[in-house]
Design a protein around this motif. Structure first.
Motif, PDB file in Angstrom:
ATOM      1  N   VAL A 151     -10.524   2.326  -1.348  1.00 44.38           N
ATOM      2  CA  VAL A 151     -10.751   2.721   0.045  1.00 44.38           C
ATOM      3  C   VAL A 151     -11.242   1.544   0.886  1.00 44.38           C
ATOM      4  N   ASP A 152     -12.195   0.783   0.376  1.00 44.32           N
ATOM      5  CA  ASP A 152     -12.733  -0.360   1.137  1.00 44.32           C
ATOM      6  C   ASP A 152     -11.676  -1.423   1.400  1.00 44.32           C
ATOM      7  N   ILE A 153     -10.810  -1.661   0.425  1.00 46.53           N
ATOM      8  CA  ILE A 153      -9.741  -2.644   0.608  1.00 46.53           C
ATOM      9  C   ILE A 153      -8.793  -2.171   1.702  1.00 46.53           C
ATOM     10  N   PHE A 160       0.846  -1.151   0.000  1.00 47.14           N
ATOM     11  CA  PHE A 160       0.000   0.000   0.000  1.00 47.14           C
ATOM     12  C   PHE A 160       0.901   1.227   0.000  1.00 47.14           C
ATOM     13  N   TRP A 161       0.593   2.184  -0.854  1.00 50.50           N
ATOM     14  CA  TRP A 161       1.453   3.339  -1.030  1.00 50.50           C
ATOM     15  C   TRP A 161       0.621   4.553  -1.414  1.00 50.50           C
ATOM     16  N   ALA A 162       1.275   5.708  -1.434  1.00 53.35           N
ATOM     17  CA  ALA A 162       0.653   6.950  -1.903  1.00 53.35           C
ATOM     18  C   ALA A 162       1.703   7.742  -2.682  1.00 53.35           C
ATOM     19  N   ARG A 163       1.274   8.345  -3.754  1.00 52.99           N
ATOM     20  CA  ARG A 163       2.186   9.096  -4.633  1.00 52.99           C
ATOM     21  C   ARG A 163       2.907  10.217  -3.878  1.00 52.99           C
ATOM     22  N   TRP A 164       2.246  10.832  -2.921  1.00 54.98           N
ATOM     23  CA  TRP A 164       2.803  11.971  -2.191  1.00 54.98           C
ATOM     24  C   TRP A 164       3.825  11.576  -1.126  1.00 54.98           C
ATOM     25  N   ASN A 165       3.949  10.282  -0.818  1.00 56.21           N
ATOM     26  CA  ASN A 165       4.825   9.835   0.259  1.00 56.21           C
ATOM     27  C   ASN A 165       6.193   9.436  -0.288  1.00 56.21           C
ATOM     28  N   ALA A 166       7.216  10.225   0.006  1.00 54.36           N
ATOM     29  CA  ALA A 166       8.564   9.955  -0.504  1.00 54.36           C
ATOM     30  C   ALA A 166       9.127   8.628   0.015  1.00 54.36           C
ATOM     31  N   HIS A 167       8.713   8.196   1.197  1.00 48.75           N
ATOM     32  CA  HIS A 167       9.199   6.932   1.753  1.00 48.75           C
ATOM     33  C   HIS A 167       8.770   5.731   0.908  1.00 48.75           C
ATOM     34  N   ASP A 168       7.685   5.895   0.180  1.00 49.78           N
ATOM     35  CA  ASP A 168       7.205   4.792  -0.655  1.00 49.78           C
ATOM     36  C   ASP A 168       8.183   4.461  -1.774  1.00 49.78           C
ATOM     37  N   ARG A 169       8.881   5.445  -2.280  1.00 52.13           N
ATOM     38  CA  ARG A 169       9.871   5.194  -3.334  1.00 52.13           C
ATOM     39  C   ARG A 169      11.035   4.355  -2.787  1.00 52.13           C
ATOM     40  N   GLU A 170      11.421   4.628  -1.569  1.00 53.92           N
ATOM     41  CA  GLU A 170      12.493   3.839  -0.934  1.00 53.92           C
ATOM     42  C   GLU A 170      12.027   2.404  -0.706  1.00 53.92           C
ATOM     43  N   THR A 171      10.807   2.245  -0.239  1.00 55.75           N
ATOM     44  CA  THR A 171      10.265   0.907  -0.031  1.00 55.75           C
ATOM     45  C   THR A 171      10.184   0.149  -1.345  1.00 55.75           C
ATOM     46  N   ASP A 172       9.750   0.832  -2.394  1.00 60.02           N
ATOM     47  CA  ASP A 172       9.672   0.192  -3.711  1.00 60.02           C
ATOM     48  C   ASP A 172      11.042  -0.318  -4.149  1.00 60.02           C
ATOM     49  N   ALA A 173      12.062   0.497  -3.989  1.00 55.98           N
ATOM     50  CA  ALA A 173      13.418   0.072  -4.366  1.00 55.98           C
ATOM     51  C   ALA A 173      13.869  -1.119  -3.525  1.00 55.98           C
ATOM     52  N   ARG A 227       1.472  -7.192  -5.516  1.00 55.66           N
ATOM     53  CA  ARG A 227       0.533  -6.201  -6.031  1.00 55.66           C
ATOM     54  C   ARG A 227       0.840  -4.852  -5.414  1.00 55.66           C
ATOM     55  N   CYS A 228       0.481  -3.801  -6.109  1.00 57.85           N
ATOM     56  CA  CYS A 228       0.720  -2.437  -5.654  1.00 57.85           C
ATOM     57  C   CYS A 228      -0.620  -1.716  -5.624  1.00 57.85           C
ATOM     58  N   LEU A 229      -0.944  -1.111  -4.479  1.00 62.31           N
ATOM     59  CA  LEU A 229      -2.239  -0.452  -4.348  1.00 62.31           C
ATOM     60  C   LEU A 229      -2.056   0.967  -3.827  1.00 62.31           C
ATOM     61  N   ARG A 248      -9.437  -0.152   4.185  1.00 61.16           N
ATOM     62  CA  ARG A 248     -10.128  -0.259   5.479  1.00 61.16           C
ATOM     63  C   ARG A 248     -10.180  -1.693   5.960  1.00 61.16           C
ATOM     64  N   SER A 249     -10.540  -2.606   5.076  1.00 61.42           N
ATOM     65  CA  SER A 249     -10.662  -4.008   5.503  1.00 61.42           C
ATOM     66  C   SER A 249      -9.312  -4.607   5.882  1.00 61.42           C
ATOM     67  N   ALA A 250      -8.225  -4.060   5.316  1.00 67.39           N
ATOM     68  CA  ALA A 250      -6.887  -4.547   5.653  1.00 67.39           C
ATOM     69  C   ALA A 250      -6.291  -3.789   6.848  1.00 67.39           C
ATOM     70  N   ASN A 251      -7.036  -2.813   7.368  1.00 67.18           N
ATOM     71  CA  ASN A 251      -6.567  -1.988   8.497  1.00 67.18           C
ATOM     72  C   ASN A 251      -5.291  -1.221   8.183  1.00 67.18           C
ATOM     73  N   VAL A 252      -5.195  -0.721   6.962  1.00 66.65           N
ATOM     74  CA  VAL A 252      -4.037   0.081   6.566  1.00 66.65           C
ATOM     75  C   VAL A 252      -4.258   1.505   7.059  1.00 66.65           C
ATOM     76  N   ALA A 253      -3.389   1.956   7.962  1.00 63.66           N
ATOM     77  CA  ALA A 253      -3.511   3.297   8.537  1.00 63.66           C
ATOM     78  C   ALA A 253      -2.350   4.201   8.135  1.00 63.66           C
ATOM     79  N   ASN A 254      -1.242   3.618   7.707  1.00 69.06           N
ATOM     80  CA  ASN A 254      -0.051   4.381   7.329  1.00 69.06           C
ATOM     81  C   ASN A 254       0.583   3.755   6.101  1.00 69.06           C
ATOM     82  N   VAL A 255       1.340   4.587   5.387  1.00 75.53           N
ATOM     83  CA  VAL A 255       2.095   4.087   4.242  1.00 75.53           C
ATOM     84  C   VAL A 255       3.557   4.470   4.422  1.00 75.53           C
ATOM     85  N   PRO A 256       4.436   3.675   3.885  1.00 72.54           N
ATOM     86  CA  PRO A 256       4.198   2.436   3.159  1.00 72.54           C
ATOM     87  C   PRO A 256       3.811   1.291   4.095  1.00 72.54           C
ATOM     88  N   THR A 257       2.982   0.415   3.570  1.00 69.38           N
ATOM     89  CA  THR A 257       2.592  -0.803   4.280  1.00 69.38           C
ATOM     90  C   THR A 257       2.681  -1.972   3.315  1.00 69.38           C
TER      91      THR A 257
END
Length: 86
Positions: A40-42, A1-14, A30-32, A44-53
Motif C-alpha cells: 500500500v505504501d509503495i 501495478f496490477w490487481a487480480r480482479w482487473n481483467a485489463h491487467d491480463r491484456e497488459t501482461d500479454a 517487477r510486478c506489484l 501511495r508513494s508512486a501515486n498509483v490510482a488506477n490499474v493497470p499502471t
C-alpha cells in the motif's frame, strides 16, 4: 501495478511480455499486486490510482506512470523513450 480482479491487467501482461524479452537486462521488470497490504505504501508513494499502471523508476524514484491498457508496440516505444531520457 496490477490487481487480480482487473481483467485489463491480463491484456497488459500479454502486451508487456514482448518488451520484457526485448529490454532485459537493460530494464528490470517487477510486478506489484496493489491488493497486497504490504504494498500500500509503495502504491501511495508512486501515486498509483488506477490499474493497470506501468511505473518507470530510476534509483527508487518514479520517473513516469503509464496508466491503462497499451498495445505492445506502444509499451516498447515508451520504454525506449524512457531509456533515452534516463
Amino acid at each position: 501495478f496490477w490487481a487480480r480482479w482487473n481483467a485489463h491487467d491480463r491484456e497488459t501482461d500479454a502486451n508487456l511480455r514482448t518488451s520484457i524479452s526485448r529490454f532485459e537486462p537493460l530494464v528490470e521488470f517487477r510486478c506489484l499486486n496493489i491488493d497486497v497490504p504490504e504494498f500500500v505504501d509503495i502504491c501511495r508513494s508512486a501515486n498509483v490510482a488506477n490499474v493497470p499502471t506501468l511505473g518507470f523508476f530510476s534509483f527508487g524514484r518514479v520517473d513516469r506512470l503509464l496508466v491503462g491498457v497499451r498495445a505492445a508496440d506502444v509499451i516498447a516505444n515508451e520504454i525506449r523513450l524512457w531509456l533515452d531520457t534516463s
